[in-house]
Write a protein that holds these residues in place. Structure first.
Motif, PDB file in Angstrom:
ATOM      1  N   PHE A 170       0.828  -1.201   0.000  1.00  0.00           N
ATOM      2  CA  PHE A 170       0.000   0.000   0.000  1.00  0.00           C
ATOM      3  C   PHE A 170       0.868   1.259   0.000  1.00  0.00           C
ATOM      4  O   PHE A 170       0.598   2.213  -0.741  1.00  0.00           O
ATOM      5  N   LEU A 171       1.945   1.270   0.800  1.00  0.00           N
ATOM      6  CA  LEU A 171       2.849   2.426   0.818  1.00  0.00           C
ATOM      7  C   LEU A 171       3.534   2.626  -0.530  1.00  0.00           C
ATOM      8  O   LEU A 171       3.769   3.764  -0.947  1.00  0.00           O
ATOM      9  N   GLU A 172       3.828   1.536  -1.217  1.00  0.00           N
ATOM     10  CA  GLU A 172       4.423   1.638  -2.556  1.00  0.00           C
ATOM     11  C   GLU A 172       3.452   2.328  -3.514  1.00  0.00           C
ATOM     12  O   GLU A 172       3.855   3.158  -4.330  1.00  0.00           O
ATOM     13  N   LYS A 173       2.174   2.007  -3.405  1.00  0.00           N
ATOM     14  CA  LYS A 173       1.169   2.659  -4.257  1.00  0.00           C
ATOM     15  C   LYS A 173       1.069   4.145  -3.926  1.00  0.00           C
ATOM     16  O   LYS A 173       0.926   4.974  -4.830  1.00  0.00           O
ATOM     17  N   ILE A 174       1.164   4.477  -2.651  1.00  0.00           N
ATOM     18  CA  ILE A 174       1.137   5.890  -2.266  1.00  0.00           C
ATOM     19  C   ILE A 174       2.385   6.592  -2.799  1.00  0.00           C
ATOM     20  O   ILE A 174       2.310   7.706  -3.315  1.00  0.00           O
ATOM     21  N   ASP A 175       3.544   5.934  -2.679  1.00  0.00           N
ATOM     22  CA  ASP A 175       4.784   6.501  -3.217  1.00  0.00           C
ATOM     23  C   ASP A 175       4.662   6.765  -4.713  1.00  0.00           C
ATOM     24  O   ASP A 175       5.104   7.809  -5.209  1.00  0.00           O
ATOM     25  N   GLN A 176       4.075   5.828  -5.448  1.00  0.00           N
ATOM     26  CA  GLN A 176       3.890   6.006  -6.887  1.00  0.00           C
ATOM     27  C   GLN A 176       2.977   7.193  -7.162  1.00  0.00           C
ATOM     28  O   GLN A 176       3.223   7.978  -8.076  1.00  0.00           O
ATOM     29  N   ARG A 177       1.933   7.332  -6.363  1.00  0.00           N
ATOM     30  CA  ARG A 177       1.009   8.457  -6.534  1.00  0.00           C
ATOM     31  C   ARG A 177       1.738   9.771  -6.290  1.00  0.00           C
ATOM     32  O   ARG A 177       1.589  10.731  -7.032  1.00  0.00           O
ATOM     33  N   ILE A 178       2.543   9.832  -5.220  1.00  0.00           N
ATOM     34  CA  ILE A 178       3.292  11.053  -4.904  1.00  0.00           C
ATOM     35  C   ILE A 178       4.318  11.340  -5.995  1.00  0.00           C
ATOM     36  O   ILE A 178       4.451  12.476  -6.442  1.00  0.00           O
TER      37      ILE A 178
END
Length: 138
Positions: free
Chosen positions: A35-43
């Motif tokens: 989930f944090l990886e997906k947030i990182d990609q979004r950022i």
């Protein structure tokens, strides 16, 4: 557009929490990392879009022959926004760094946060660390 992205992120979080309930706590770390990886990609995507827009604006200024000076609102707004975002991101990064490497991880995280903010400040004000009283030396 932001509403669609927020909805997608909420769906991702719901799916992650559902998977955690089904798989159990032994997969919690992997699910959180995903989930944090997906947030990182979004950022990263948002930062990339912002950089492209800024570069395009600078290229337009150069093409028009205008001076590349920053307006007062851009400089203040950018500094304020960058500071807020870095502090918000520092919270989960501190938790991750502290959980994985304890005090050294926490220190590395905060040195990184401070370093990024100093780099941003120097970028916005290149002469910030130059001595101002060179002519008044004893």
């Amino acid at each position: 557009m932001a509403d669609a992205r927020d909805t997608d992120l909420k769906k991702e979080l719901d799916a992650t929490l559902h998977a955690r309930r089904e798989l159990g706590p032994e997969y919690e770390s992997e699910l959180a990392d995903s989930f944090l990886e997906k947030i990182d990609q979004r950022i990263d995507g948002a930062v990339e879009r912002r950089l492209r827009r800024t570069l395009a604006e600078q290229q337009m200024q150069v093409a028009r022959g205008t001076r590349g000076a920053r307006s007062g609102t851009d400089s203040w707004g950018e500094r304020f926004g960058f500071g807020i975002v870095s502090l918000v991101l520092a919270i989960p990064l501190s938790a991750i760094g502290g959980a994985l490497a304890h005090l050294p991880g926490l220190l590395v995280t905060w040195f990184g946060v401070v370093g990024v903010n100093v780099a941003q400040a120097v970028r916005l004000n290149p002469g910030m660390f130059l001595r101002r009283d060179r002519g008044h030396e004893d």
